[in-house]
Structures are given as C-alpha cells and as structure tokens.
Write a protein that holds these residues in place. Structure first.
Motif, PDB file in Angstrom:
ATOM      1  N   TYR A 101      -2.208  -2.721  -8.994  1.00 18.32           N
ATOM      2  CA  TYR A 101      -2.132  -2.695  -7.532  1.00 18.32           C
ATOM      3  C   TYR A 101      -3.296  -3.478  -6.931  1.00 18.32           C
ATOM      4  O   TYR A 101      -3.104  -4.307  -6.036  1.00 18.32           O
ATOM      5  CB  TYR A 101      -2.147  -1.247  -7.041  1.00 18.32           C
ATOM      6  CG  TYR A 101      -2.546  -1.086  -5.598  1.00 18.32           C
ATOM      7  CD1 TYR A 101      -1.701  -1.485  -4.564  1.00 18.32           C
ATOM      8  CD2 TYR A 101      -3.775  -0.534  -5.254  1.00 18.32           C
ATOM      9  CE1 TYR A 101      -2.079  -1.333  -3.244  1.00 18.32           C
ATOM     10  CE2 TYR A 101      -4.149  -0.380  -3.948  1.00 18.32           C
ATOM     11  CZ  TYR A 101      -3.300  -0.781  -2.937  1.00 18.32           C
ATOM     12  OH  TYR A 101      -3.682  -0.641  -1.637  1.00 18.32           O
ATOM     13  N   ASP A 121       0.830  -1.211   0.000  1.00 15.25           N
ATOM     14  CA  ASP A 121       0.000   0.000   0.000  1.00 15.25           C
ATOM     15  C   ASP A 121       0.862   1.258   0.000  1.00 15.25           C
ATOM     16  O   ASP A 121       0.595   2.193  -0.748  1.00 15.25           O
ATOM     17  CB  ASP A 121      -0.909   0.025   1.228  1.00 15.25           C
ATOM     18  CG  ASP A 121      -1.929  -1.086   1.229  1.00 15.25           C
ATOM     19  OD1 ASP A 121      -2.236  -1.606   0.144  1.00 15.25           O
ATOM     20  OD2 ASP A 121      -2.410  -1.431   2.325  1.00 15.25           O
ATOM     21  N   GLU A 163      -4.631 -10.561  -0.556  1.00 12.56           N
ATOM     22  CA  GLU A 163      -4.626 -10.049   0.823  1.00 12.56           C
ATOM     23  C   GLU A 163      -6.054  -9.758   1.291  1.00 12.56           C
ATOM     24  O   GLU A 163      -6.417 -10.073   2.429  1.00 12.56           O
ATOM     25  CB  GLU A 163      -3.776  -8.780   0.871  1.00 12.56           C
ATOM     26  CG  GLU A 163      -3.693  -8.145   2.228  1.00 12.56           C
ATOM     27  CD  GLU A 163      -2.898  -6.853   2.166  1.00 12.56           C
ATOM     28  OE1 GLU A 163      -3.350  -5.872   2.791  1.00 12.56           O
ATOM     29  OE2 GLU A 163      -1.851  -6.827   1.501  1.00 12.56           O
ATOM     30  N   LYS A 200      -3.310  -6.819  -4.705  1.00 10.34           N
ATOM     31  CA  LYS A 200      -3.876  -6.663  -3.363  1.00 10.34           C
ATOM     32  C   LYS A 200      -5.009  -7.668  -3.114  1.00 10.34           C
ATOM     33  O   LYS A 200      -5.332  -7.964  -1.967  1.00 10.34           O
ATOM     34  CB  LYS A 200      -4.404  -5.238  -3.224  1.00 10.34           C
ATOM     35  CG  LYS A 200      -5.033  -4.883  -1.929  1.00 10.34           C
ATOM     36  CD  LYS A 200      -4.052  -4.280  -1.009  1.00 10.34           C
ATOM     37  CE  LYS A 200      -4.793  -3.794   0.224  1.00 10.34           C
ATOM     38  NZ  LYS A 200      -3.967  -3.818   1.370  1.00 10.34           N
TER      39      LYS A 200
END
Length: 119
Positions: free
Chosen positions: A102, A37, A109, A106
């Motif tokens: 991104y 992040d 997660e 991500k």
C-alpha cells in the motif's frame, strides 16, 4: 497454574478488545481520503478483525484450560493457543506485506503532493 492461565486468558481477551476498539475508532494518524486509502483501510480492518478474534479465542482457551485442570483438555487447549499464536504471527506478517505494498503504491501520490506544496 490456575492463576497464571486465568491472568493470561483475561489479558489476551482484554488486549484483543483494546486492539479492536483502537482499530474501529482509528489511530490518531489515520487519514483515509482517496479510494486507494479507503480500499486499504477496509482490507486492513477485515484482516485485523480476524487477528483480534483469534487472540480473544486464545484467551478463552487459556481460561478453559485453567478451569478444566491438568489432563487431555488442558493439553488440547494449550496446543490450540500455541497453534493460534503462530497463525497470528503469520497473519501479522501478511498484514505487514499488505501495508508495504500500500505504501509503495501510495508513494507517487505523496511525492506529487510534496512537489506541489514546494511550488
């Protein structure tokens, strides 16, 4: 034409300033906790700062064109504005691509966090 160029120039400068302020202060939904992040946020801030500077430069060019009047400088300034806005659209497309990559990285997660919350 003078008034229209002045209004557009001032609007572009104000819009670039507002976008930069929002990006530095953070949007309400921003939450950068992991290393991924933070890295994304740094890259996003750098790339968007370029866009803000270009938009502000377009505003300055429009004001210069308004003050200078019709002639070669007017044509040159509006040509700079046109090319700069095309560059902004290209940079925005690249920003969208970076955001997509991104979010794609991500996603595991997010899934892991959602699955651990269900248990």
């Amino acid at each position: 034409m003078f008034a229209g160029s002045m209004v557009l120039g001032i609007t572009l400068i104000a819009f670039a300033g507002w976008l930069h302020y929002q990006d530095t202060e953070g949007w309400p939904s921003d939450n950068f906790t992991t290393e991924l992040d933070r890295t994304y946020h740094q890259r996003r801030t750098r790339s968007r700062r370029r866009i803000h500077v270009i938009l502000g430069g377009c505003g300055v060019a429009a004001i210069v064109a308004a003050c200078w009047g019709l002639g070669p400088v007017w044509v040159a300034m509006w040509s700079v504005v046109m090319v700069s806005l095309v560059v902004v659209v290209g940079l925005a497309g690249m920003d969208a691509l970076h955001t997509h990559r991104y979010m794609k990285s991500k996603l595991p997660e997010i899934r892991e966090r959602l699955l651990s919350d269900d248990e």
